[in-house]
Design a protein around this motif. Structure first.
Motif, short mmCIF file in Angstrom:
data_model
loop_
_atom_site.label_atom_id
_atom_site.label_comp_id
_atom_site.label_asym_id
_atom_site.label_seq_id
_atom_site.Cartn_x
_atom_site.Cartn_y
_atom_site.Cartn_z
N ILE A 34 0.87 -1.17 0.00
CA ILE A 34 0.00 0.00 0.00
C ILE A 34 0.91 1.22 0.00
O ILE A 34 1.69 1.43 0.93
CB ILE A 34 -0.92 0.03 1.23
N LEU A 35 0.81 2.03 -1.04
CA LEU A 35 1.65 3.22 -1.17
C LEU A 35 0.78 4.46 -1.00
O LEU A 35 -0.16 4.69 -1.76
CB LEU A 35 2.33 3.24 -2.54
N VAL A 36 1.10 5.27 0.04
CA VAL A 36 0.39 6.52 0.31
C VAL A 36 1.30 7.67 -0.10
O VAL A 36 2.45 7.74 0.32
CB VAL A 36 0.00 6.63 1.79
N GLU A 54 -4.59 17.97 3.09
CA GLU A 54 -5.28 16.79 3.59
C GLU A 54 -5.44 15.70 2.53
O GLU A 54 -5.86 14.58 2.83
CB GLU A 54 -6.67 17.18 4.09
N TYR A 55 -5.10 16.00 1.29
CA TYR A 55 -5.42 15.09 0.18
C TYR A 55 -4.26 14.11 -0.06
O TYR A 55 -3.09 14.46 0.12
CB TYR A 55 -5.70 15.90 -1.09
N PHE A 56 -4.60 12.92 -0.48
CA PHE A 56 -3.58 11.89 -0.68
C PHE A 56 -4.03 10.90 -1.76
O PHE A 56 -5.20 10.86 -2.14
CB PHE A 56 -3.27 11.15 0.63
N THR A 57 -3.04 10.12 -2.22
CA THR A 57 -3.26 9.07 -3.22
C THR A 57 -2.90 7.73 -2.61
O THR A 57 -1.93 7.62 -1.87
CB THR A 57 -2.40 9.31 -4.48
N ILE A 58 -3.69 6.71 -2.93
CA ILE A 58 -3.39 5.34 -2.49
C ILE A 58 -3.16 4.48 -3.72
O ILE A 58 -4.01 4.43 -4.63
CB ILE A 58 -4.51 4.76 -1.62
N TYR A 60 -5.96 5.18 -6.50
CA TYR A 60 -7.06 6.07 -6.12
C TYR A 60 -6.46 7.43 -5.77
O TYR A 60 -5.61 7.53 -4.88
CB TYR A 60 -7.82 5.49 -4.92
N GLU A 61 -6.94 8.47 -6.46
CA GLU A 61 -6.39 9.81 -6.28
C GLU A 61 -7.44 10.73 -5.67
O GLU A 61 -8.62 10.40 -5.59
CB GLU A 61 -5.91 10.37 -7.61
N ASN A 62 -6.96 11.91 -5.25
CA ASN A 62 -7.83 12.95 -4.69
C ASN A 62 -8.65 12.43 -3.52
O ASN A 62 -9.85 12.64 -3.43
CB ASN A 62 -8.76 13.52 -5.77
N LEU A 63 -7.97 11.73 -2.60
CA LEU A 63 -8.65 11.15 -1.44
C LEU A 63 -8.54 12.08 -0.24
O LEU A 63 -7.60 12.88 -0.13
CB LEU A 63 -8.06 9.79 -1.09
N THR A 64 -9.48 11.96 0.67
CA THR A 64 -9.48 12.75 1.90
C THR A 64 -10.07 11.91 3.02
O THR A 64 -10.77 10.91 2.76
CB THR A 64 -10.30 14.03 1.73
N MET A 65 -9.78 12.29 4.26
CA MET A 65 -10.39 11.64 5.42
C MET A 65 -11.66 12.36 5.86
O MET A 65 -12.27 11.99 6.87
CB MET A 65 -9.38 11.59 6.57
N ASN A 66 -12.05 13.39 5.13
CA ASN A 66 -13.32 14.08 5.38
C ASN A 66 -14.46 13.14 4.98
O ASN A 66 -14.57 12.72 3.83
CB ASN A 66 -13.38 15.37 4.57
N ARG A 67 -15.32 12.79 5.93
CA ARG A 67 -16.38 11.82 5.65
C ARG A 67 -17.48 12.37 4.75
O ARG A 67 -18.24 11.61 4.16
CB ARG A 67 -16.98 11.32 6.97
#
Length: 553
Positions: A142-144, A166-170, A182-189
């Protein structure tokens, strides 16, 4: 080099090689271990050798996170490697043959492989679980990494959303292959759909992993997973008991098991401490143990048969079975094993060391790892020519049996090196013999065997420049000079016996060794003779009464 053509008048400057090329001595203290480990991770593979240079690195590859590296079933390899480093050992290669004993009952429902990634403040934020159907395919990574908010659609007016960090890619990868991204990810629900995607929602349909948000309340930036590459590996299945011995032996072409670790050229000493753990657990019988021991000894001797195309510069350190506690028992076992070789050494008895998994209480373990550490320490502090004996093995708090002088008189002549406890001197290695036949006295001592191996390997690597050179008297002189300079250097260090270099060694390369018929075959013969120093194993003082007055008269 000199030119062969000169056409225009002028001054020409040419570089010409003069003198001999010095031979650099090879490393003599690189160990190889085969045995059980607590885990196999961070790029290490089951049954394949991995380079380790210190105990912390060992924990990274072969221990669970936060663990001390030892096992609940008391595998001997962690004790051997720990003792190796404690006693002064340097580089070593380790081959893991499993993380549990073969035949150990497995849980009725196997636990899925799980990985937890932390964010700021080392607080957990995301948990990944490998899907059951993917477990057979092996480890995934898993690469963050960094990402940005999703850009506005082309032609849309307005200000682009700010990058708050806050944005990251997995990325889900296997080796160099990217399986999913997966791009443009956030922990904002509840993010704005045009800006980013909640990580759990984005990976809901992943073919490889299941994902959970385990973060506490807080801002998305504070709950963001830390950048890095993380390994998600399925549980390691133990070998079936009926094929365990075969897996330990391994396959040379696949670089697995004992045969595979012999493909690492720099290894000079080997041990397999967990042969005895497998024997104690009933996974291997004594004949199977003897078979692996015989394989290791034969592989050390392999250059004679051409199986290994290297000079014989390796030795294997063997351990007696655990039930051989008393001297006569280990003698009987050695007669039953009945394998003699100048490339093997045997140490007795087993040693007591603290067991971190049992509150520091003592446990008996094979001595091979501590012994090889002493070999390495002696090589570094004195030289390979010094017998690795009369040395204190560090980390040892007791012995399985207290051997006395008369008992060692039984063991020493047949090549069993004793570890003994002496009053006011501590525990010391009190033997330096190989397992060679007793009548081959020239190969009786470990230091002599290892010194000759060191000389052979150093000369082999240090004279590669001579291959395909014109086979004439100039080449003969250069080779003689190169080898003589190397031997004189180690003579000055104390490795060879003699008041002068002429007494310590000779190098012969002339027309007598190289007549025209051998030169036609493309061969160059060099004869080297050395007089190695031998340990003073028996120090004898002859004392008598002397009357100085009568002798003077």
């Amino acid at each position: 080099m000199a030119r062969l053509d000169y056409f225009a008048p002028g001054v020409y400057v040419e570089e010409i090689d003069r003198g001999s090329r010095p031979i650099e001595g090879v490393s003599t203290a690189v160990a190889g271990f085969v045995g059980f480990t607590e885990d196999v991770r961070e790029g290490a593979e089951l049954y394949k050798p991995m380079l380790v240079t210190n105990w912390t690195q060992y924990l990274n590859y072969f221990a669970r996170k936060g663990s001390n590296g030892f096992t609940d079933f008391d595998a001997y390899l962690p004790f051997a490697v720990y003792g190796y480093f404690m006693n002064g050992g340097g580089r070593c290669w380790i081959t893991s043959i499993g993380t549990s004993l073969p035949g150990t009952p497995q849980p009725a429902t196997a636990q899925p492989a799980t990985l937890q990634i932390s964010g700021r403040g080392n607080r957990p934020c995301l948990s990944f679980t490998l899907k059951p159907e993917q477990a057979a395919s092996g480890t995934i990574n898993i690469l963050v990494s960094e990402s940005t908010p999703r850009p506005l659609p082309e032609g849309t007016e307005g200000e682009a959303p700010p990058n708050t960090g806050e944005y990251f890619t997995i990325q889900i990868r296997r080796g160099e292959e990217t399986l999913e991204q997966y791009e443009n990810l956030t922990m904002n629900r509840e993010p704005a759909a045009q800006v980013a995607t909640y990580a759990v929602a984005a990976l809901r349909n992943s073919m490889y992993v299941s994902i959970r948000d385990v973060s506490q309340s807080g801002q998305p930036l504070g709950r963001r997973p830390s950048n890095g590459q993380y390994e998600l590996a399925p549980a390691i299945a133990a070998s079936p008991p009926d094929r365990f011995s075969q897996d330990v032996e391994g396959i040379r072409d696949d670089r697995t098991g004992v045969r595979g670790i012999f493909e690492i050229d720099e290894i000079t000493m080997l041990a397999c401490p967990d042969l005895m753990r497998a024997y104690q657990a009933g996974v291997m019988n004594i004949e199977q143990v003897h078979g692996i021991m015989e394989l290791m000894v034969s592989m050390c001797e392999g250059s004679a048969s051409g199986d290994i195309p290297n000079p014989p510069n390796r030795m294997v350190v063997l351990d007696p079975p655990p039930e051989c506690v008393k001297p006569q028992e280990v003698v009987d076992w050695l007669q039953r094993f009945n394998r003699r070789s100048m490339f093997a050494a045997l140490y007795y008895p087993w040693i007591k060391v603290p067991n971190p998994r049992n509150g520091g209480r003592p446990i008996l373990v094979p001595p091979c790892g501590h012994i090889m550490g002493v070999w390495g320490r002696t090589d570094e502090t004195r030289g390979v020519y010094k017998a690795p004996a009369n040395e204190v093995p560090r980390g040892v708090i007791g012995l399985a049996y207290e051997t006395n002088f008369r008992e060692q008189e039984l063991l020493n002549p047949i090549g069993i090196n004793c570890i003994r406890s002496f009053p006011n001197r501590g525990i010391r290695i009190w033997g330096a013999r190989t397992l060679v036949e007793p009548d081959k006295t020239e190969w009786r001592y470990i230091s002599v065997r290892r010194l000759i191996s060191y000389i052979e390997k150093s000369i082999e690597l240090g004279t590669q420049w001579a291959v395909f050179e014109p086979n004439d008297e100039d080449l003969w002189a250069r080779v003689r000079r190169t080898v003589s300079n190397f031997l004189e250097r180690i003579w000055r260090e104390g490795a060879l016996f003699g008041a002068t270099p002429q007494q310590a060694f000779y190098v012969k390369c002339d027309e007598e060794l190289n007549p025209p018929e051998t030169m036609i075959l493309g061969r160059l013969y060099i004869e080297v003779g050395v007089c190695p120093v031998r340990p003073a194993e028996f120090v004898v003082f002859r004392i008598s009464q002397w009357n100085g007055v009568e002798d003077a008269e």
